[in-house]
Design an enzyme around this catalytic site. Sequence first.
Site, PDB file in Angstrom:
ATOM      1  N   CYS A   1     -74.862   4.318  -3.354  1.00  0.00           N
ATOM      2  CA  CYS A   1     -74.981   4.666  -4.781  1.00  0.00           C
ATOM      3  C   CYS A   1     -73.756   5.407  -5.306  1.00  0.00           C
ATOM      4  CB  CYS A   1     -76.231   5.502  -5.008  1.00  0.00           C
ATOM      5  SG  CYS A   1     -77.713   4.627  -4.516  1.00  0.00           S
TER       6      CYS A   1
ATOM      7  N   HIS B   1     -75.996   8.204 -12.022  1.00  0.00           N
ATOM      8  CA  HIS B   1     -76.539   7.102 -11.230  1.00  0.00           C
ATOM      9  C   HIS B   1     -78.030   6.951 -11.537  1.00  0.00           C
ATOM     10  CE1 HIS B   1     -77.746   4.493  -8.113  1.00  0.00           C
ATOM     11  NE2 HIS B   1     -78.437   5.425  -7.498  1.00  0.00           N
TER      12      HIS B   1
ATOM     13  N   ASN C   1     -83.099   0.743  -9.627  1.00  0.00           N
ATOM     14  CA  ASN C   1     -81.901   1.302  -8.999  1.00  0.00           C
ATOM     15  C   ASN C   1     -81.041   0.149  -8.475  1.00  0.00           C
ATOM     16  OD1 ASN C   1     -80.002   2.523  -7.356  1.00  0.00           O
ATOM     17  ND2 ASN C   1     -81.442   3.881  -6.333  1.00  0.00           N
TER      18      ASN C   1
END
Length: 334
Positions: free
Chosen positions: A116, A261, A291
């Site tokens: 990420c 994020h 995500n």
Amino acid sequence: MRKSRILGVGMYLPERVVTNHELEAMKELETSDEWIRQRTGIEERRYVKEGESGADMAYHASVQAIENAGLTRDDIDFIILGTLSPDYNFPGNGVYLQDKLFGDRTVGALDIRNQCSSFLYGYTVADSLIRTGQFNHILVVGTEIHSTALDFTKRGRDVTVLFGDAASVIVVGPAPEGHQGLLASTLHSEGKYASDLWMEAPASVYHPRITAEMVAEGRHYPKMNGRMVFKHAVTRMVEAANEVLTKSGKTSDDVDLVLLHQANLRINTMAINLLKIPEERTVNTIMWTGNTTAASIPICMCEAIKQGKLKENDLVLAAAFGAGFTWGAALFQW
Ligand code: COA
């Protein structure tokens, strides 16, 4: 020494929308729209169709980013590609993107593995390479296919409902005179927590790398210590964001837009509150993307542009946290 700036951005989402209701209908998953919405803010995500690869998605996003930058493919001289889900075990996806975009023109491709945080790692490296004059126009790519590695049973539901497939790309190139470019960035890792968010197998430390027993135990699926990751994500993103503000002599009042994020809407709400930045000065996309790991932050850039929240010369603060653990932040002028 010259500075770099982001010249263009592009994104790609697969066509297939998978709603929480579709996941709820999978009896073995034992989840619900209500649980997913309340705990994560996610309403839907996208999954690739069979045959569509991470390199395909990266190609579409790259074409858009290059056009958005007002450049042509011939201007691009390097690729930095982040993914935790390469199309094949090796080589990395960078070479497949090189082939799709440039064919016989050989362009260097650096594959990075920072989950990420890949966007921040990639952008920071690209900035350094532009500053030194090594390259002129670099694609920083994030492309992820999660949907083919998820456990659609109760065992994996905590992870499965979170992730979606997508790609995004920024073009980094020389900044004009007077532009502040990347004012500061910070990158961290803490490997002692690696197994709190990981996909264990196949692994070269095992002989053989994977067995039928490991598959039966689900060790080839991603695993996460959710609560612990949640706490670290909030703390570390805020810490890193404050670090880049301090490094560049700015305060949160100077920031026009915050891009975090997209792992959980609750994480981002807590982080933005701790940073004392009003929620109007941020953009979230997790509601409709889930995500997307390495792809998340530039997708937020595209959305911020669409919403009129990201304008020429704005000061942007980005932060991310992910598997490794890895995390970081960047403060840059748009
Ligand atoms: N659907 C329904 N119930 C679920 C579920 C799902 N998809 N996933 C977990 N549950 C259940 C658990 O089994 C548990 O049940 P129990 O109370 O009977 O034991 C209950 O919900 C609470 O689980 P818990 O893990 O404590 O929930 P939570 O509030 O911490 O939320 C996450 C779980 C995963 C949403 C949250 O921890 C999170 O977002 N963590 C960070 C994730 C992240 O950022 N990952 C990527 C980093 S880049």
